[in-house]
Motif scaffolding. Structure first.
Motif, PDB file in Angstrom:
ATOM      1  N   VAL A 209       0.863  -1.184   0.000  1.00 11.14           N
ATOM      2  CA  VAL A 209       0.000   0.000   0.000  1.00 11.14           C
ATOM      3  C   VAL A 209       0.899   1.232   0.000  1.00 11.14           C
ATOM      4  O   VAL A 209       1.769   1.370   0.860  1.00 11.14           O
ATOM      5  CB  VAL A 209      -0.916   0.029   1.249  1.00 11.14           C
ATOM      6  CG1 VAL A 209      -1.795   1.270   1.237  1.00 11.14           C
ATOM      7  CG2 VAL A 209      -1.751  -1.232   1.327  1.00 11.14           C
ATOM      8  N   TYR A 210       0.682   2.128  -0.973  1.00 10.36           N
ATOM      9  CA  TYR A 210       1.454   3.362  -1.052  1.00 10.36           C
ATOM     10  C   TYR A 210       0.768   4.440  -0.230  1.00 10.36           C
ATOM     11  O   TYR A 210      -0.445   4.594  -0.287  1.00 10.36           O
ATOM     12  CB  TYR A 210       1.609   3.796  -2.511  1.00 10.36           C
ATOM     13  CG  TYR A 210       2.503   2.850  -3.262  1.00 10.36           C
ATOM     14  CD1 TYR A 210       3.873   3.005  -3.235  1.00 10.36           C
ATOM     15  CD2 TYR A 210       1.976   1.773  -3.961  1.00 10.36           C
ATOM     16  CE1 TYR A 210       4.709   2.121  -3.893  1.00 10.36           C
ATOM     17  CE2 TYR A 210       2.794   0.885  -4.621  1.00 10.36           C
ATOM     18  CZ  TYR A 210       4.161   1.066  -4.590  1.00 10.36           C
ATOM     19  OH  TYR A 210       4.981   0.180  -5.225  1.00 10.36           O
ATOM     20  N   HIS A 211       1.569   5.207   0.527  1.00  9.78           N
ATOM     21  CA  HIS A 211       1.020   6.170   1.469  1.00  9.78           C
ATOM     22  C   HIS A 211       0.591   7.470   0.820  1.00  9.78           C
ATOM     23  O   HIS A 211      -0.350   8.095   1.251  1.00  9.78           O
ATOM     24  CB  HIS A 211       2.052   6.487   2.567  1.00  9.78           C
ATOM     25  CG  HIS A 211       2.305   5.325   3.452  1.00  9.78           C
ATOM     26  ND1 HIS A 211       2.137   5.358   4.799  1.00  9.78           N
ATOM     27  CD2 HIS A 211       2.710   4.055   3.186  1.00  9.78           C
ATOM     28  CE1 HIS A 211       2.433   4.183   5.332  1.00  9.78           C
ATOM     29  NE2 HIS A 211       2.790   3.380   4.367  1.00  9.78           N
TER      30      HIS A 211
ATOM     31  N   THR B  25       3.910   0.454   2.512  1.00  2.00           N
ATOM     32  CA  THR B  25       3.830  -0.573   3.544  1.00  2.00           C
ATOM     33  C   THR B  25       3.457  -1.894   2.896  1.00  2.00           C
ATOM     34  O   THR B  25       2.513  -1.952   2.109  1.00  2.00           O
ATOM     35  CB  THR B  25       2.784  -0.205   4.609  1.00  2.00           C
ATOM     36  OG1 THR B  25       3.153   1.043   5.206  1.00  2.00           O
ATOM     37  CG2 THR B  25       2.692  -1.263   5.687  1.00  2.00           C
ATOM     38  N   VAL B  26       4.198  -2.933   3.230  1.00  2.00           N
ATOM     39  CA  VAL B  26       3.928  -4.281   2.732  1.00  2.00           C
ATOM     40  C   VAL B  26       3.436  -5.129   3.890  1.00  2.00           C
ATOM     41  O   VAL B  26       4.045  -5.147   4.957  1.00  2.00           O
ATOM     42  CB  VAL B  26       5.201  -4.910   2.126  1.00  2.00           C
ATOM     43  CG1 VAL B  26       4.969  -6.370   1.790  1.00  2.00           C
ATOM     44  CG2 VAL B  26       5.648  -4.139   0.907  1.00  2.00           C
TER      45      VAL B  26
ATOM     46  N   ALA C 201       1.812 -12.583   5.347  1.00  2.00           N
ATOM     47  CA  ALA C 201       1.318 -13.459   6.414  1.00  2.00           C
ATOM     48  C   ALA C 201       2.214 -13.416   7.641  1.00  2.00           C
ATOM     49  O   ALA C 201       1.748 -13.539   8.768  1.00  2.00           O
ATOM     50  CB  ALA C 201       1.217 -14.888   5.899  1.00  2.00           C
ATOM     51  N   SER C 202       3.514 -13.203   7.432  1.00  2.00           N
ATOM     52  CA  SER C 202       4.429 -13.304   8.564  1.00  2.00           C
ATOM     53  C   SER C 202       5.092 -11.991   8.969  1.00  2.00           C
ATOM     54  O   SER C 202       5.619 -11.898  10.073  1.00  2.00           O
ATOM     55  CB  SER C 202       5.527 -14.314   8.237  1.00  2.00           C
ATOM     56  OG  SER C 202       6.205 -13.929   7.069  1.00  2.00           O
ATOM     57  N   ASN C 203       5.097 -10.978   8.100  1.00  2.00           N
ATOM     58  CA  ASN C 203       5.814  -9.743   8.403  1.00  2.00           C
ATOM     59  C   ASN C 203       5.097  -8.521   7.841  1.00  2.00           C
ATOM     60  O   ASN C 203       4.272  -8.626   6.942  1.00  2.00           O
ATOM     61  CB  ASN C 203       7.229  -9.768   7.799  1.00  2.00           C
ATOM     62  CG  ASN C 203       8.110 -10.790   8.453  1.00  2.00           C
ATOM     63  OD1 ASN C 203       8.192 -10.845   9.666  1.00  2.00           O
ATOM     64  ND2 ASN C 203       8.764 -11.603   7.651  1.00  2.00           N
ATOM     65  N   THR C 204       5.472  -7.382   8.383  1.00  2.00           N
ATOM     66  CA  THR C 204       5.079  -6.091   7.838  1.00  2.00           C
ATOM     67  C   THR C 204       6.362  -5.310   7.596  1.00  2.00           C
ATOM     68  O   THR C 204       7.198  -5.207   8.482  1.00  2.00           O
ATOM     69  CB  THR C 204       4.168  -5.322   8.803  1.00  2.00           C
ATOM     70  OG1 THR C 204       2.985  -6.089   9.027  1.00  2.00           O
ATOM     71  CG2 THR C 204       3.780  -3.967   8.238  1.00  2.00           C
ATOM     72  N   TYR C 205       6.516  -4.812   6.370  1.00  2.00           N
ATOM     73  CA  TYR C 205       7.699  -4.044   6.000  1.00  2.00           C
ATOM     74  C   TYR C 205       7.281  -2.651   5.582  1.00  2.00           C
ATOM     75  O   TYR C 205       6.193  -2.460   5.034  1.00  2.00           O
ATOM     76  CB  TYR C 205       8.417  -4.682   4.800  1.00  2.00           C
ATOM     77  CG  TYR C 205       8.782  -6.126   4.971  1.00  2.00           C
ATOM     78  CD1 TYR C 205       9.880  -6.491   5.740  1.00  2.00           C
ATOM     79  CD2 TYR C 205       8.053  -7.128   4.344  1.00  2.00           C
ATOM     80  CE1 TYR C 205      10.235  -7.823   5.877  1.00  2.00           C
ATOM     81  CE2 TYR C 205       8.400  -8.459   4.480  1.00  2.00           C
ATOM     82  CZ  TYR C 205       9.490  -8.799   5.243  1.00  2.00           C
ATOM     83  OH  TYR C 205       9.835 -10.112   5.383  1.00  2.00           O
ATOM     84  N   ILE C 206       8.159  -1.685   5.792  1.00  2.00           N
ATOM     85  CA  ILE C 206       7.931  -0.325   5.309  1.00  2.00           C
ATOM     86  C   ILE C 206       9.130   0.063   4.460  1.00  2.00           C
ATOM     87  O   ILE C 206      10.274  -0.021   4.904  1.00  2.00           O
ATOM     88  CB  ILE C 206       7.745   0.661   6.478  1.00  2.00           C
ATOM     89  CG1 ILE C 206       6.516   0.261   7.297  1.00  2.00           C
ATOM     90  CG2 ILE C 206       7.600   2.091   5.949  1.00  2.00           C
ATOM     91  CD1 ILE C 206       6.364   0.988   8.601  1.00  2.00           C
ATOM     92  N   PHE C 207       8.858   0.448   3.210  1.00  2.00           N
ATOM     93  CA  PHE C 207       9.889   0.914   2.292  1.00  2.00           C
ATOM     94  C   PHE C 207       9.830   2.428   2.272  1.00  2.00           C
ATOM     95  O   PHE C 207       8.754   3.005   2.111  1.00  2.00           O
ATOM     96  CB  PHE C 207       9.655   0.409   0.877  1.00  2.00           C
ATOM     97  CG  PHE C 207       9.521  -1.087   0.747  1.00  2.00           C
ATOM     98  CD1 PHE C 207      10.182  -1.949   1.602  1.00  2.00           C
ATOM     99  CD2 PHE C 207       8.737  -1.623  -0.244  1.00  2.00           C
ATOM    100  CE1 PHE C 207      10.062  -3.329   1.464  1.00  2.00           C
ATOM    101  CE2 PHE C 207       8.608  -2.989  -0.404  1.00  2.00           C
ATOM    102  CZ  PHE C 207       9.278  -3.839   0.458  1.00  2.00           C
TER     103      PHE C 207
ATOM    104  N   SER D  62      15.369   2.667   2.616  1.00  2.00           N
ATOM    105  CA  SER D  62      15.442   1.868   3.845  1.00  2.00           C
ATOM    106  C   SER D  62      14.251   0.916   3.906  1.00  2.00           C
ATOM    107  O   SER D  62      13.165   1.218   3.428  1.00  2.00           O
ATOM    108  CB  SER D  62      15.453   2.771   5.080  1.00  2.00           C
ATOM    109  OG  SER D  62      14.245   3.471   5.182  1.00  2.00           O
ATOM    110  N   VAL D  63      14.496  -0.240   4.489  1.00  2.00           N
ATOM    111  CA  VAL D  63      13.455  -1.238   4.730  1.00  2.00           C
ATOM    112  C   VAL D  63      13.383  -1.416   6.239  1.00  2.00           C
ATOM    113  O   VAL D  63      14.367  -1.779   6.875  1.00  2.00           O
ATOM    114  CB  VAL D  63      13.792  -2.582   4.050  1.00  2.00           C
ATOM    115  CG1 VAL D  63      12.700  -3.602   4.310  1.00  2.00           C
ATOM    116  CG2 VAL D  63      14.013  -2.408   2.557  1.00  2.00           C
ATOM    117  N   THR D  64      12.210  -1.134   6.814  1.00  2.00           N
ATOM    118  CA  THR D  64      12.032  -1.264   8.255  1.00  2.00           C
ATOM    119  C   THR D  64      10.874  -2.203   8.548  1.00  2.00           C
ATOM    120  O   THR D  64      10.073  -2.512   7.671  1.00  2.00           O
ATOM    121  CB  THR D  64      11.745   0.111   8.906  1.00  2.00           C
ATOM    122  OG1 THR D  64      10.524   0.638   8.372  1.00  2.00           O
ATOM    123  CG2 THR D  64      12.873   1.093   8.649  1.00  2.00           C
ATOM    124  N   ASP D  65      10.788  -2.630   9.809  1.00  2.00           N
ATOM    125  CA  ASP D  65       9.613  -3.384  10.222  1.00  2.00           C
ATOM    126  C   ASP D  65       8.547  -2.404  10.700  1.00  2.00           C
ATOM    127  O   ASP D  65       8.731  -1.183  10.618  1.00  2.00           O
ATOM    128  CB  ASP D  65       9.961  -4.431  11.286  1.00  2.00           C
ATOM    129  CG  ASP D  65      10.473  -3.825  12.579  1.00  2.00           C
ATOM    130  OD1 ASP D  65      10.421  -2.595  12.743  1.00  2.00           O
ATOM    131  OD2 ASP D  65      10.929  -4.603  13.440  1.00  2.00           O
TER     132      ASP D  65
END
Length: 196
Positions: free
Chosen positions: A49-51, A59-60, A63-69, A80-83
């Motif tokens: 999802v683009y902000h 934000t991605v 099933a197992s993680n959430t990532y923020i690019f 940067s790639v963050t949780d």
């Protein structure tokens, strides 16, 4: 059977099984949609999802993680790639005059994203330790990109991340190319008006 802790985060999406799935699709719901979903014919493996309209932050959710690019404010070459808590889990960079973007995760996993030919619609994620991991076929005006998973020994949890991050890089590249083209056209068009 006990389910490991990270897999309980989001049961809305399925966990990817490389043995049964080797082709996925990144599907945009419409021309103006801010969401792109990763799916095969049966299951959904997550979404990006683009902000904002600029698409610098995404934000991605899998099933197992959430990532923020997030692309750096002062450079389009650093991402940067963050949780979800803001902890940096990786960075991506591109050298000057290079078409290769290198993603380095804190786990030690390193992969390079590139286009084998300047005329190709085919993009590749390649890792030194695992070889070719994922191929993305992307058309500039299409609503669906094809993601082919190579039978490498790369950890399955990285495949959705690579698919979504590849999509993110492609959208940033297209927006940058569009901005350059509009600038050049306005200079050319503005120059003609000044001559007359």
């Amino acid at each position: 059977m006990l389910i490991p802790e990270p897999y309980i985060i989001n049961m809305m999406y399925s966990i990817l099984d490389k043995k049964n799935t080797n082709e996925l699709y990144l599907v945009r719901k419409g021309w103006f949609s801010r969401e792109i979903e990763l799916k095969d014919g049966v299951h959904s493996y997550g979404k990006i999802v683009y902000h904002r309209l600029s698409k610098r932050i995404a934000t991605v959710i899998t099933a197992s993680n959430t990532y923020i690019f997030k692309r750096a404010d002062n450079s389009f070459r650093l991402i940067s790639v963050t949780d979800e808590n803001g902890v940096v889990i990786g960075t991506a960079s591109r050298d000057f005059f290079s078409r290769i973007t290198t993603l380095s995760l804190q786990t030690g996993f390193v992969a390079k994203f590139y286009k084998p030919s300047i005329w190709s619609l085919h993009y590749t994620w390649d890792s030194e330790g695992y070889g070719n991991v994922v191929h993305i076929d992307s058309r500039p005006f299409g609503l669906k990109d094809t993601v082919n998973i190579d039978q490498s020994m790369a950890p399955v949890l990285f495949i959705p991340l690579l698919a979504f991050f590849g999509s993110y890089l492609l959208i940033l590249k297209r927006r940058r190319n569009t901005a350059i083209m509009i600038s050049l056209l306005s200079i050319l068009w503005g120059g003609r008006n000044a001559i007359h």
